[in-house]
Enzyme design. Structure first.
Site, PDB file in Angstrom:
ATOM      1  N   CYS A 155      -5.502   4.159  -3.194  1.00 49.44           N
ATOM      2  CA  CYS A 155      -4.442   3.620  -2.341  1.00 49.44           C
ATOM      3  C   CYS A 155      -3.107   3.582  -3.075  1.00 49.44           C
ATOM      4  O   CYS A 155      -2.881   2.720  -3.927  1.00 49.44           O
ATOM      5  CB  CYS A 155      -4.822   2.232  -1.861  1.00 49.44           C
ATOM      6  SG  CYS A 155      -3.556   1.501  -0.795  1.00 49.44           S
ATOM      7  N   CYS A 158      -0.946   0.495  -2.523  1.00 46.55           N
ATOM      8  CA  CYS A 158      -1.448  -0.666  -3.254  1.00 46.55           C
ATOM      9  C   CYS A 158      -1.105  -0.576  -4.740  1.00 46.55           C
ATOM     10  O   CYS A 158      -0.680  -1.553  -5.339  1.00 46.55           O
ATOM     11  CB  CYS A 158      -2.965  -0.744  -3.122  1.00 46.55           C
ATOM     12  SG  CYS A 158      -3.570  -0.344  -1.491  1.00 46.55           S
ATOM     13  N   ASP A 159      -1.331   0.567  -5.334  1.00 44.78           N
ATOM     14  CA  ASP A 159      -1.289   0.672  -6.792  1.00 44.78           C
ATOM     15  C   ASP A 159      -0.153   1.519  -7.347  1.00 44.78           C
ATOM     16  O   ASP A 159       0.039   1.563  -8.563  1.00 44.78           O
ATOM     17  CB  ASP A 159      -2.626   1.250  -7.293  1.00 44.78           C
ATOM     18  CG  ASP A 159      -3.790   0.321  -6.978  1.00 44.78           C
ATOM     19  OD1 ASP A 159      -3.564  -0.898  -6.954  1.00 44.78           O
ATOM     20  OD2 ASP A 159      -4.896   0.808  -6.742  1.00 44.78           O
TER      21      ASP A 159
END
Ligand code: NDP
Length: 330
Positions: A155, A158-159
């Site tokens: 993701c 997300c990261d």
């Protein structure tokens, strides 16, 4: 927040005949990610006495991640496991009956809906909330597992931030890979997009955007052989090009974007899904095609797949359930 997709329930229909007891409940929630816990908090506060089965991975995908920095309300960030522990406590505080167990079969022919847990016990539920999540597909290499959470992610939203001004690679040739590459190109120094074929599957417009982006280098006909690292973090990826030669790219992050599998397998005989298996809900609600069965979180969301959106649809599912139960006699 990382979205390492893992199974929350068994995704295959079991042929085993359950031999155990039967229990009747008012509101059953399957899955314990942000969607399931939020549904539980709302359902418990509405006196629906929810029973939750946690699934294969209690706490859901967030328990496999490190820092969550994009969930509102945590200015300093929070670890995924801590956040899920907090959500669990909050759901428990209002009386949710949280149990270990995996949903292994379903019979949604009529209310009460019958869910088999651990191939042995049948739960009959007046209303059912499905919050079973989705599983990111991975390449299946040992090194991918080894660096999960320390360089390997599924993701970018997300990261990606953790790789600011660094070089990263994305594998996949669909719209997700294109989107992830474009997102990362805005944060990272360089993005290698690794595509196994000589063309992308992504829509034309996405392909064009990728090709136009200066810091994305598309590597067609490249297959990932190994992710390499030092000191427990990713430092590079070994690829094989179309001529069979090995190529190494130095990277700090490796993003897998080869698709997701929604964990809807045990409901597929009853619920309408899209062609991939995401459960269809009536827009603006958590209602499925069966009255009394609601879906929330990643199992019904092919687009956003974020903890906060999952929590939002979990709330919707509980509120829809409350209204459904309130208008019927059981
Ligand atoms: P897709 O299934 O569309 O694409 C998966 C990609 O990963 C393909 O290019 C496939 O390669 C590649 N792949 C699969 N397995 C491997 C492997 N083992 N090694 C290397 N590459 C592999 O998944 P997406 O998640 O991209 O998209 C799913 C759906 O969601 C699509 O319908 C898409 O259009 C939609 N979507 C729409 C978005 C939007 O509208 N903004 C954003 C994201 C997704 P190959 O082509 O060779 O099979």
């Amino acid at each position: 927040m990382s979205m390492f997709k893992k199974m929350e329930i068994s995704d295959t229909k079991s042929d085993k005949k359950p031999e155990g007891e039967t229990e009747k409940v008012k509101c059953l929630i399957i899955g314990s990610g942000p969607a399931g816990y939020t549904a539980a908090i709302y359902a418990a506060r509405a006196n629906l006495n929810p029973v939750m089965y946690e699934g294969l991975e209690p706490g859901g995908q967030l328990t496999t991640t490190t820092d969550v920095e994009n969930y509102p309300g945590y200015p300093e960030g929070v670890t995924g496991p801590e956040m899920m522990e907090d959500l669990k406590k909050q759901a428990g505080r209002f009386g949710t009956d949280i149990r270990p167990g995996i949903a292994t079969a379903s019979d949604l022919t009529a209310s009460p809906f019958k869910i088999t847990v651990d191939d042995s016990k049948i739960i009959e539920a007046d209303a059912l909330i499905i919050a079973t999540g989705a599983t990111a597909k991975y390449l299946g290499m040992e090194s991918e597992q080894k660096y999960m959470g320390s360089g390997v992610s599924a993701c970018a939203t997300c990261d990606g931030f953790f790789y600011k001004n660094l070089d990263v690679a994305v594998v996949g040739g669909g719209d997700t890979a294109a989107e992830e590459s474009l997102y990362l190109a805005g944060i990272c120094k360089k993005v290698y997009l690794i595509i196994r074929k000589d063309h992308m599957r992504a829509t034309k417009v996405m392909q064009e955007r990728v090709m136009e982006k200066e810091n994305i280098e598309v590597l067609f006909e490249h297959v990932t052989k190994e992710i390499v690292g030092e000191g427990g973090v990713v430092t590079g990826v070994i690829l094989q090009n179309g001529k069979g030669e090995e190529v190494r790219k130095d990277i700090s992050g490796f993003f897998v974007a080869i698709g997701h599998t929604p964990n809807s397998g045990i409901f597929k005989d009853y619920l309408e899904t899209d062609e991939v298996g995401y459960i269809k809900t009536i827009p603006g609600t958590a209602k499925t095609n069966i009255e009394g069965v609601f879906a929330c979180g990643d199992v019904m969301d092919p687009h956003y797949r974020q903890a906060v959106t999952a929590a939002g649809t979990g709330c919707m599912a509980a509120m829809d359930t409350e209204r459904y139960l309130g208008t019927r006699k059981f």
